[in-house]
Structure formats: structure tokens, C-alpha cells
Scaffold this active site. Structure first.
Site, PDB file in Angstrom:
ATOM      1  N   GLU A  59      35.284  45.555  41.809  1.00 31.83           N
ATOM      2  CA  GLU A  59      34.898  44.151  41.993  1.00 31.83           C
ATOM      3  C   GLU A  59      36.121  43.391  42.501  1.00 31.83           C
ATOM      4  O   GLU A  59      37.181  43.388  41.868  1.00 31.83           O
ATOM      5  CB  GLU A  59      34.358  43.519  40.698  1.00 31.83           C
ATOM      6  CG  GLU A  59      33.923  42.082  40.986  1.00 31.83           C
ATOM      7  CD  GLU A  59      33.033  41.446  39.926  1.00 31.83           C
ATOM      8  OE1 GLU A  59      32.494  42.159  39.065  1.00 31.83           O
ATOM      9  OE2 GLU A  59      32.897  40.205  39.985  1.00 31.83           O
ATOM     10  N   ASP A 133      35.939  32.876  47.784  1.00 35.27           N
ATOM     11  CA  ASP A 133      36.386  31.524  48.162  1.00 35.27           C
ATOM     12  C   ASP A 133      35.866  31.195  49.559  1.00 35.27           C
ATOM     13  O   ASP A 133      36.113  31.941  50.507  1.00 35.27           O
ATOM     14  CB  ASP A 133      37.918  31.464  48.170  1.00 35.27           C
ATOM     15  CG  ASP A 133      38.497  31.630  46.777  1.00 35.27           C
ATOM     16  OD1 ASP A 133      37.966  31.014  45.837  1.00 35.27           O
ATOM     17  OD2 ASP A 133      39.462  32.408  46.627  1.00 35.27           O
ATOM     18  N   LYS A 137      37.241  24.514  55.456  1.00 41.79           N
ATOM     19  CA  LYS A 137      37.839  23.856  56.636  1.00 41.79           C
ATOM     20  C   LYS A 137      37.995  24.872  57.761  1.00 41.79           C
ATOM     21  O   LYS A 137      38.463  25.999  57.515  1.00 41.79           O
ATOM     22  CB  LYS A 137      39.223  23.303  56.277  1.00 41.79           C
ATOM     23  CG  LYS A 137      39.149  22.115  55.357  1.00 41.79           C
ATOM     24  CD  LYS A 137      40.521  21.523  55.140  1.00 41.79           C
ATOM     25  CE  LYS A 137      40.399  20.403  54.122  1.00 41.79           C
ATOM     26  NZ  LYS A 137      41.611  20.193  53.357  1.00 41.79           N
ATOM     27  N   ARG A 207      30.890  32.105  36.651  1.00 38.68           N
ATOM     28  CA  ARG A 207      31.395  30.725  36.656  1.00 38.68           C
ATOM     29  C   ARG A 207      31.011  30.017  37.957  1.00 38.68           C
ATOM     30  O   ARG A 207      30.538  28.888  37.952  1.00 38.68           O
ATOM     31  CB  ARG A 207      32.922  30.771  36.484  1.00 38.68           C
ATOM     32  CG  ARG A 207      33.571  29.439  36.462  1.00 38.68           C
ATOM     33  CD  ARG A 207      34.854  29.477  35.644  1.00 38.68           C
ATOM     34  NE  ARG A 207      35.517  28.185  35.727  1.00 38.68           N
ATOM     35  CZ  ARG A 207      36.531  27.927  36.529  1.00 38.68           C
ATOM     36  NH1 ARG A 207      37.022  28.885  37.293  1.00 38.68           N
ATOM     37  NH2 ARG A 207      37.062  26.737  36.568  1.00 38.68           N
TER      38      ARG A 207
HETATM   39  C1  LIG Z   1      35.348  31.436  44.028  1.00 36.30           C
HETATM   40  S1  LIG Z   1      36.085  32.553  42.941  1.00 36.30           S
HETATM   41  C2  LIG Z   1      34.708  33.522  42.356  1.00 36.30           C
HETATM   42  C3  LIG Z   1      35.011  34.192  41.042  1.00 36.30           C
HETATM   43  C4  LIG Z   1      33.863  35.011  40.443  1.00 36.30           C
HETATM   44  N1  LIG Z   1      33.505  36.110  41.287  1.00 36.30           N
HETATM   45  C5  LIG Z   1      32.668  34.152  40.139  1.00 36.30           C
HETATM   46  O1  LIG Z   1      31.578  34.399  40.700  1.00 36.30           O
HETATM   47  O2  LIG Z   1      32.794  33.246  39.286  1.00 36.30           O
HETATM   48  C6  LIG Z   1      36.856  33.694  44.066  1.00 36.30           C
HETATM   49  C7  LIG Z   1      37.907  34.562  43.394  1.00 36.30           C
HETATM   50  O3  LIG Z   1      38.436  35.485  44.346  1.00 36.30           O
HETATM   51  C8  LIG Z   1      39.797  35.691  44.022  1.00 36.30           C
HETATM   52  N2  LIG Z   1      40.492  36.220  45.213  1.00 36.30           N
HETATM   53  C9  LIG Z   1      40.830  35.513  46.322  1.00 36.30           C
HETATM   54  N3  LIG Z   1      41.503  36.306  47.176  1.00 36.30           N
HETATM   55  C10 LIG Z   1      41.582  37.536  46.589  1.00 36.30           C
HETATM   56  C11 LIG Z   1      42.180  38.754  46.970  1.00 36.30           C
HETATM   57  N4  LIG Z   1      42.840  38.871  48.125  1.00 36.30           N
HETATM   58  N5  LIG Z   1      42.081  39.819  46.123  1.00 36.30           N
HETATM   59  C12 LIG Z   1      41.417  39.689  44.943  1.00 36.30           C
HETATM   60  N6  LIG Z   1      40.842  38.541  44.527  1.00 36.30           N
HETATM   61  C13 LIG Z   1      40.930  37.486  45.334  1.00 36.30           C
HETATM   62  C14 LIG Z   1      40.286  34.301  43.597  1.00 36.30           C
HETATM   63  O4  LIG Z   1      41.446  34.362  42.809  1.00 36.30           O
HETATM   64  C15 LIG Z   1      39.085  33.753  42.850  1.00 36.30           C
HETATM   65  O5  LIG Z   1      39.186  33.944  41.466  1.00 36.30           O
END
Ligand SMILES: C[S@@+](CC[C@H](N)C(=O)[O-])C[C@H]1O[C@@H](n2cnc3c(N)ncnc32)[C@H](O)[C@@H]1O
Length: 229
Positions: A59, A133, A137, A207
Site C-alpha cells: 500500500e 495527494d 494546481k 481518513r
Molecule cells: C491524501 S493522503 C491519503 C492517505 C490514505 N490513503 C487515506 O485514504 O486516508 C496521501 C498520502 O500519500 C502519502 N505519500 C505521498 N507521496 C508518497 C510517496 N512518494 N511514497 C509514499 N507515500 C506517499 C502522503 O504522505 C499521504 O499520507
């Protein structure tokens, strides 16, 4: 994008970490830490990491780990690797693991691009990327983790029967993803909305799914399988 490039644009922590969370990260995290070999030529083999498991999942960006924990608990014969640099999220998952320890989870605080350089090729059955994420933008769009180059990289880590599950509540990112899928080595097997589809098992509301529900944004899911060609 190359596999060696480590890209992480997000936050490492949210609010300052409470001492409980700091303590969990310092003392409890090592129990679940995915240790990288010193020599990059020595690849991590999920079969060796999880000797009793028969299938293996990754994941990417598990956030607070709601989905990862539930999947690992519900599928004891699957070894789960979780990648998440956001320490506040990881500490939430560690709290759950402290209350209910699981043997089939290993975690990495390293961005997934780096983790992959240490992972054995063609070793995974399933990759999950839930609510990545959106980087809305235009000038930040290139930071989006779901892209054709990334999908080409991920393909190399999946078995021929491997799958990817991706979800998003962001309409613009959904369109971007759909274009990326078309140019990727994957076929879109199934698309549905979490609100109207029978909820997949072991996938509780995360979340970011919850945030989407609060403002009435539909959450779209894509199930990708490898193209035979
Ligand atoms: C919008 S959050 C979604 C978190 C979770 N999957 C949820 O549904 O609540 C996106 C997550 O991806 C992680 N993330 C971003 N770039 C990443 C990377 N290069 N490798 C691993 N995780 C990453 C961020 O730290 C963030 O916690």
C-alpha cells in the site's frame, strides 16, 4: 521518472507529535520496520520477509493505516508492505498495532520510489494507492503519483496476475488518471463509486475518504489488471 529518484512532496508531520506518538515511533516502530539491505543489489523478497504468506501486497501512502490494518487483519496469509513518510499517520497505525499486533505487516517511512529500488521485481500480487495527494494546481500536477511513468515502474513489481487498486475523490485527478491508464501497460478492469457499489471487504472508510464524504465528493475506484500484450 526513474526508479532511483526519491520524490516526496508531502508533510512528514501534522501537528507536533505528542510524546506518546514519538515514543511509538522510537520504540515500537522498529518491530514493524522494513529494513533495507546495505547493498542495493540484494533485493527484498516478500517471500522471505513473510515466510508463511502466499500472496503479497503493497500500500502506497497508507496515511493513518486504516485500510492497511484491516486488510492485514482480514488476510493473514498475505504479507503487506506499507509505505508512508507521514509520521503522524504512521503513529496512528502503530497505536492499533500495539493494541492488536499483526505478523503480516512491514512498514517503511521512505517514499515508495526508494522502497521499490530495494524490492524484488515481479514479487507483488496487489498494489493499493488510496486517495493519493491530488496536487490540484496545474504547476503541481507533475507531482501526482499516479502517472504513466509510475504505472510502468509499478508493472515491474507485479506478478503477471497482479492488480492495482486506486481511488480518488478528485474529479480533475480522476481524468488525469484515466489518461495515464490508457497509455500504461494496464487494462481498466472495473470502475465504481464507493458510495453506490457493494463496499469491498476489509476496506473501511479511510481518513481521506471520510473527508470526501463530509463535503459530498464521490469517491471513484479503479481496478487495474495487467494487459497481456
Ligand atoms: C491524501 S493522503 C491519503 C492517505 C490514505 N490513503 C487515506 O485514504 O486516508 C496521501 C498520502 O500519500 C502519502 N505519500 C505521498 N507521496 C508518497 C510517496 N512518494 N511514497 C509514499 N507515500 C506517499 C502522503 O504522505 C499521504 O499520507
Amino acid at each position: 521518472m526513474t526508479e532511483n529518484k526519491s520524490i516526496f512532496y508531502g508533510r512528514r508531520i501534522g501537528r507536533p507529535l505528542k510524546s506518546l506518538n514519538k515514543g511509538l515511533l522510537t520504540h515500537f516502530f522498529p518491530k514493524y520496520e522494513l529494513i533495507f539491505p546495505k547493498n542495493i543489489e540484494e533485493k527484498l523478497d516478500p517471500k522471505i520477509l513473510f515466510p508463511t504468506a502466499t500472496t503479497f501486497s503493497l500500500e502506497i501512502g497508507f496515511g493513518t493505516g486504516t485500510h492497511l490494518f484491516s486488510q492485514a487483519k482480514g488476510n493473514p496469509n498475505t504479507g503487506f508492505i506499507g509505505s508512508e513518510p507521514y509520521l503522524s499517520g504512521v503513529s496512528q497505525l502503530l497505536k492499533n498495532l500495539q493494541e492488536e499486533p499483526l505478523k503480516n505487516i512491514l512498514l517503511s517511512l521512505t517514499p515508495v520510489q526508494t522502497l521499490l529500488t530495494f524490492l524484488k521485481l515481479y514479487s507483488l500480487d496487489h498494489i493499493y494507492i488510496l486517495f493519493p495527494d491530488p496536487w490540484p494546481k496545474a504547476r503541481h500536477n507533475k507531482r501526482r503519483i499516479v502517472s504513466t511513468p509510475m504505472l510502468k515502474v509499478l508493472k515491474k513489481y507485479l506478478k503477471p496476475t497482479g492488480k492495482i487498486t486506486i481511488s480518488t475523490d478528485h474529479t480533475d485527478y480522476a481524468g488525469w488518471m484515466e489518461e495515464a491508464f490508457e497509455k500504461s501497460p494496464f487494462i481498466l478492469e472495473k470502475t465504481y463509486f464507493l458510495e453506490t457499489h457493494k463496499r469491498p471487504v476489509h476496506w473501511p472508510i479511510t481518513r481521506f475518504e471520510n473527508k470526501a464524504h463530509l463535503v459530498g465528493r464521490p469517491c471513484k475506484v479503479y481496478e487495474l489488471i495487467l494487459s497481456k500484450t
